[in-house]
Design a protein around this motif. Structure first.
Motif, PDB file in Angstrom:
ATOM      1  N   LEU A  69       2.663  22.301  28.105  1.00 36.25           N
ATOM      2  CA  LEU A  69       2.596  23.569  28.836  1.00 36.25           C
ATOM      3  C   LEU A  69       3.701  24.545  28.442  1.00 36.25           C
ATOM      4  O   LEU A  69       3.709  25.682  28.906  1.00 36.25           O
ATOM      5  CB  LEU A  69       2.675  23.320  30.358  1.00 36.25           C
ATOM      6  N   ILE A 179      -6.569  22.345  31.796  1.00 39.80           N
ATOM      7  CA  ILE A 179      -5.871  23.552  32.269  1.00 39.80           C
ATOM      8  C   ILE A 179      -6.231  24.744  31.389  1.00 39.80           C
ATOM      9  O   ILE A 179      -6.565  25.832  31.891  1.00 39.80           O
ATOM     10  CB  ILE A 179      -4.347  23.325  32.277  1.00 39.80           C
ATOM     11  N   GLU A 215      -6.409  25.064  38.774  1.00 41.15           N
ATOM     12  CA  GLU A 215      -5.313  25.129  37.802  1.00 41.15           C
ATOM     13  C   GLU A 215      -3.985  24.724  38.448  1.00 41.15           C
ATOM     14  O   GLU A 215      -3.201  23.980  37.859  1.00 41.15           O
ATOM     15  CB  GLU A 215      -5.202  26.537  37.226  1.00 41.15           C
ATOM     16  N   GLN A 216      -3.754  25.225  39.688  1.00 40.69           N
ATOM     17  CA  GLN A 216      -2.497  24.917  40.366  1.00 40.69           C
ATOM     18  C   GLN A 216      -2.324  23.419  40.571  1.00 40.69           C
ATOM     19  O   GLN A 216      -1.235  22.867  40.353  1.00 40.69           O
ATOM     20  CB  GLN A 216      -2.447  25.648  41.709  1.00 40.69           C
ATOM     21  N   VAL A 219      -1.466  21.872  37.171  1.00 35.11           N
ATOM     22  CA  VAL A 219      -0.126  22.236  36.712  1.00 35.11           C
ATOM     23  C   VAL A 219       0.926  21.439  37.478  1.00 35.11           C
ATOM     24  O   VAL A 219       1.952  21.041  36.914  1.00 35.11           O
ATOM     25  CB  VAL A 219       0.106  23.753  36.865  1.00 35.11           C
TER      26      VAL A 219
END
Length: 354
Positions: A69, A179, A215-216, A219
C-alpha cells in the motif's frame, strides 16, 4: 386554603412522645401535639468527568503495508490508553437531615417532596421560579455512568482467492489486489464508465459508500484500527469546610485508578460561612421569634483542577454554610396572613407578599 395546596403539602406527622429530644428554635409545639417537620436544604457540587479510552488494534498484514500500500503509517502494536476530554460542574440540592425544624401541624406550609420548606400560605401561580447553577467545564462515593459504544462484528469482503495463500505474504498480496480493484470500480462508477449506472443520485451515493466501507475494512488489515469509547464519571461532593481534597485519581495508562498510579483531580473549597449575630449587641429590643425559621446561606468559591490546570471555577451560595433565622412573630398577627416563598435550594426568603 384551596384543596390543591393541601395536596401539595408533605407532612411528616409525629404523634405523642415522638421527637421529644429535638430542641426547636422558639417553638410553641408541646409534647403530645401533632407537628410537621421540615428540613433546611443542603448544597452539593456535581462533577461530571468525560473521558475516552483509546484502543489500538494492529492489522494482521501490518508488516506488508509499505510493500503493497506504500505506507509506513501503521499501528505498531495492540495498545490501550485513556484521556480526559472535559470536566464540568453544576450544583444540586438535597434535604439536610441534620437541620430539622418542628412546627405546629396547623400552619399552612408547603414542602417539597424531600421535605424542604417551600412556602407559607403559598399560591401556586405566584411561586417564584428557582433554577440551579450549571456551568460549562459520588455522597463523596463515586457513581459512575459509562456511555459504551456498540461494536458490531463485520465480515470482511474477502474472496476465497485472497485467503487461501500458503503464507501470510500471499494473503496480504491478495487483499491488496482487492483494494486496488475496489478503487478502480469506484473510479469507473464516478466517471460513468460502467455498463449499468445507478438509477438515481441516491443509488449512486449508496453504491459509492459501500465501496468506501469495503476498502476501509481491507485497509485496516494493513494499517490497523483505532477505536475510541466515550465514558462519564460523576462525583457528587458535599462541601463541609474550607479544604482541598482529591476527588479521584486518573492516568493515561490506567484511567481512573488509585493515588499510587494516577494524578489527582483536585477540589479546592474556600468557604465563607454566615455568622449569627449576638442578640444583645443591638440596643433595640429584638422581635419575638415565630415557629418558622429560614436559612441565611453562606457562600463559597470552588475550583476543580487536573494536572495543575483549572477545569472549572465558580462562586456559589451554600445552604449548609448558613444560619437559621426565625421569622418575627408580629409578621403573622395581622388579619390577613402573608404569602411567604422560600428558595428551596438555599433556604433563603424569595419574597413576602400581603
Amino acid at each position: 386554603m384551596n384543596i390543591s395546596l393541601y395536596m401539595r403539602k408533605v407532612f411528616l406527622i409525629l404523634g405523642l412522645c415522638l421527637l421529644p429530644f429535638i430542641s426547636g428554635k422558639a417553638q410553641s409545639v408541646r409534647e403530645g401535639e401533632l407537628a410537621v417537620v421540615y428540613y433546611t436544604p443542603q448544597t452539593q457540587i456535581v462533577i461530571d468527568i468525560d473521558y475516552e479510552s483509546v484502543i489500538l488494534h494492529r492489522g494482521i498484514y501490518a508488516d506488508f503495508a509499505k510493500k503493497y500500500l506504500g505506507t509506513a503509517e501503521v499501528v505498531k502494536d495492540d495498545d490501550m490508553w485513556y484521556r480526559i476530554t472535559n470536566i464540568s460542574t453544576h450544583t444540586q440540592t438535597v434535604a439536610d437531615h441534620s437541620r430539622m425544624h418542628k412546627v405546629d401541624s396547623n400552619l399552612p406550609l408547603t414542602l417539597t417532596a424531600e421535605g424542604i420548606l417551600e412556602a407559607y400560605n403559598g399560591v401556586e401561580s405566584q411561586k417564584p421560579r428557582v433554577e440551579s447553577r450549571k456551568s460549562k467545564v459520588e455522597s463523596n462515593e463515586p457513581r459512575v455512568e459509562s456511555n459504551e459504544p456498540r461494536v458490531e462484528s463485520k465480515v470482511l469482503p474477502l474472496l476465497e482467492e485472497h485467503i487461501v495463500g500458503k503464507t501470510l505474504a500471499e494473503q496480504a498480496q491478495g487483499a491488496a489486489k482487492l483494494i486496488y480493484r475496489i478503487r478502480e470500480n469506484r473510479l469507473y462508477l464516478i466517471s460513468g464508465e460502467v455498463d449499468k449506472m445507478p438509477a438515481d443520485g441516491r443509488a449512486m451515493e449508496l453504491a459509492i459508500n459501500k465501496l468506501d466501507e469495503m476498502e476501509q475494512q481491507l485497509v485496516e488489515l494493513f494499517v490497523g484500527r483505532i477505536e475510541v469509547e466515550k465514558h462519564r464519571k460523576t462525583i457528587v461532593y458535599t462541601p463541609v469546610a474550607t479544604e482541598k481534597t482529591d476527588l479521584a485519581y486518573f492516568s493515561e495508562q490506567h484511567g481512573f485508578t488509585n493515588a499510587a498510579n494516577g494524578d489527582p483531580i483536585v477540589m479546592n473549597i474556600n468557604a465563607r460561612r454566615q455568622i449569627k449575630g449576638n442578640p444583645n449587641s443591638d440596643k433595640k429590643k429584638a422581635p419575638i421569634p415565630s415557629q418558622i425559621s429560614y436559612n441565611l446561606p453562606g457562600t463559597a468559591n470552588y475550583k476543580v483542577s487536573y494536572l495543575n490546570e483549572l477545569s472549572d471555577e465558580a462562586d456559589i451560595q451554600v445552604a449548609q454554610f448558613g444560619v437559621d433565622v426565625p421569622l418575627a412573630q408580629d409578621l403573622f398577627e395581622g388579619k390577613q396572613q402573608p404569602h411567604i416563598y422560600f428558595n428551596t435550594q438555599t433556604g433563603n426568603i424569595e419574597s413576602i407578599e400581603n
